[in-house]
Design a protein around this motif. Structure first.
Motif, PDB file in Angstrom:
ATOM      1  N   SER A 189       0.817  -1.213   0.000  1.00  0.00           N
ATOM      2  CA  SER A 189       0.000   0.000   0.000  1.00  0.00           C
ATOM      3  C   SER A 189       0.850   1.261   0.000  1.00  0.00           C
ATOM      4  O   SER A 189       1.929   1.309   0.598  1.00  0.00           O
ATOM      5  CB  SER A 189      -0.912   0.019   1.238  1.00  0.00           C
ATOM      6  OG  SER A 189      -1.871  -1.008   1.167  1.00  0.00           O
TER       7      SER A 189
ATOM      8  N   LEU B 205      -3.968   4.047  -1.969  1.00  0.00           N
ATOM      9  CA  LEU B 205      -4.932   4.706  -1.096  1.00  0.00           C
ATOM     10  C   LEU B 205      -4.985   6.188  -1.457  1.00  0.00           C
ATOM     11  O   LEU B 205      -3.992   6.776  -1.883  1.00  0.00           O
ATOM     12  CB  LEU B 205      -4.533   4.519   0.372  1.00  0.00           C
ATOM     13  CG  LEU B 205      -4.286   3.068   0.825  1.00  0.00           C
ATOM     14  CD1 LEU B 205      -3.956   3.025   2.312  1.00  0.00           C
ATOM     15  CD2 LEU B 205      -5.481   2.173   0.515  1.00  0.00           C
TER      16      LEU B 205
ATOM     17  N   LYS C  42     -11.076   3.490   0.668  1.00  0.00           N
ATOM     18  CA  LYS C  42      -9.626   3.551   0.831  1.00  0.00           C
ATOM     19  C   LYS C  42      -9.130   4.996   1.022  1.00  0.00           C
ATOM     20  O   LYS C  42      -8.134   5.409   0.464  1.00  0.00           O
ATOM     21  CB  LYS C  42      -8.912   2.880  -0.339  1.00  0.00           C
ATOM     22  CG  LYS C  42      -9.262   3.412  -1.721  1.00  0.00           C
ATOM     23  CD  LYS C  42      -8.413   2.674  -2.772  1.00  0.00           C
ATOM     24  CE  LYS C  42      -8.552   3.278  -4.144  1.00  0.00           C
ATOM     25  NZ  LYS C  42      -7.613   2.655  -5.113  1.00  0.00           N
TER      26      LYS C  42
ATOM     27  N   LYS D 179      -9.981   5.100   6.276  1.00  0.00           N
ATOM     28  CA  LYS D 179      -9.184   3.933   6.679  1.00  0.00           C
ATOM     29  C   LYS D 179      -8.131   4.343   7.708  1.00  0.00           C
ATOM     30  O   LYS D 179      -7.855   3.630   8.671  1.00  0.00           O
ATOM     31  CB  LYS D 179      -8.513   3.346   5.432  1.00  0.00           C
ATOM     32  CG  LYS D 179      -7.909   1.973   5.607  1.00  0.00           C
ATOM     33  CD  LYS D 179      -7.347   1.482   4.278  1.00  0.00           C
ATOM     34  CE  LYS D 179      -6.797   0.068   4.379  1.00  0.00           C
ATOM     35  NZ  LYS D 179      -7.862  -0.939   4.519  1.00  0.00           N
TER      36      LYS D 179
END
Length: 310
Positions: free
Chosen positions: A55, A93, A115, A138
């Motif tokens: 991520s 993200l 996200k 998130k």
């Protein structure tokens, strides 16, 4: 988890890309990029994270640089389409800087609701978080203060500038070693999911560089209590901006002979030591890249060793 916040300059992006390609980052580290301009380096960095299923956050409304403006140019149409495709990947993200309220695209909040990552470090932006975000994000990066944690209560990440920046590089001669951070030791017990900082750069942003009178290399390390300290290795001949290669050798020789670093072997530190051994000056951008790589790899190794709670 650790969320290093970096501006999207070339060498910051290259540091992230090289760490991912060499398998030196894990899911314990989620970098945040505030993009400055549309570039192949930005796209390739994001793609490296996608390909390695790691991520990374990209700020959708950057407050510095000309990213949003340049993306509208006709000659950036190919980049814009490619970038929009990259954003659809689960690894990417979407960050919302609530401090930059004028450039928030509410449609993005709806489109990427699953996200979202918010940045809220200005108390005046707290009501905006309640109005637009609520409990949807998130992760919420906030300052470590009751003013924020009382109202932003879920999925909190503490964001603090840990780098004690000086006006001039030569000023680091007077502070060769100092405490950098202990957030990595206490964030979990204080109710945070993770911690964030601006690495060894600091939160201040400047567009371009200039020839410095002094060269300083900033390297973090753990002391015996697992607190993170930072050493500033600074050149000695700082009366003018002549001979940057010579100044670099003065600074890097101190790093190469530093007792506290002798048992640390991150990629970034090895690259710096090779510059010393080869008597090679790689340029200030590359020096910064190596120092960032060292910091992020060191934190990644620490968090993996600490186990699931990190």
């Amino acid at each position: 988890m650790y969320f290093p916040y970096l501006r999207g300059k070339q060498f910051e992006l290259l540091a992230l890309k090289e760490l991912v390609i060499s398998n030196k980052l894990s899911s314990k580290v989620i970098p945040i990029i505030e993009p400055l301009k549309p570039s192949s380096t930005l796209s390739n960095t994001l793609k490296a994270f996608v390909e390695n299923e790691l991520s990374i956050v990209t700020i959708s409304n950057p407050s510095v640089g000309n990213f949003l403006l340049e993306c509208q140019n006709k000659d950036k149409e190919a980049f814009r389409k490619s970038y929009e495709e990259i954003l659809k990947n689960p690894s990417i993200l979407l960050g919302i800087d609530l401090n930059n309220s004028d450039n928030i695209d509410v449609q993005i909040i709806t489109k990427y609701a699953d996200k979202l990552v918010t940045v809220c470090t200005d108390t005046e932006s707290i009501p905006l978080h309640s109005q637009l975000i609520g409990t949807k994000a998130k992760y919420n990066l906030i300052k470590d203060s009751k003013e924020f944690s009382r109202e932003i209560t879920s999925n909190k990440v503490m964001l603090e500038d840990k780098f004690n920046a000086k006006k001039r590089n030569a000023d680091y001669c007077a502070v060769q070693d100092e405490l950098f951070s202990s957030d990595h030791l206490f964030y979990n017990s204080e109710g945070y999911l993770g911690f964030s900082d601006y690495s060894i750069i600091g939160s201040d942003y400047s567009e371009g560089g200039f020839a410095p009178y002094a060269i300083a290399i900033h390297i973090v390390y753990f002391d015996s209590n697992k607190k993170l300290r930072i050493k500033h290795f600074t050149s000695d001949s700082n009366d003018d901006y002549n001979d940057p290669a010579g100044k670099f050798q003065e600074a890097i020789s101190k790093l190469a002979n530093c007792e506290e670093l002798k048992d640390i072997n991150t990629d970034g530190l090895r690259e710096l030591r090779l510059c010393y051994e080869d008597k090679r000056y790689p340029g200030l951008g590359s020096v910064k890249k190596m120092a960032i790589k060292h910091h992020l790899e060191l934190m990644n190794s620490f968090l993996i060793a600490e186990g699931p709670q990190s």
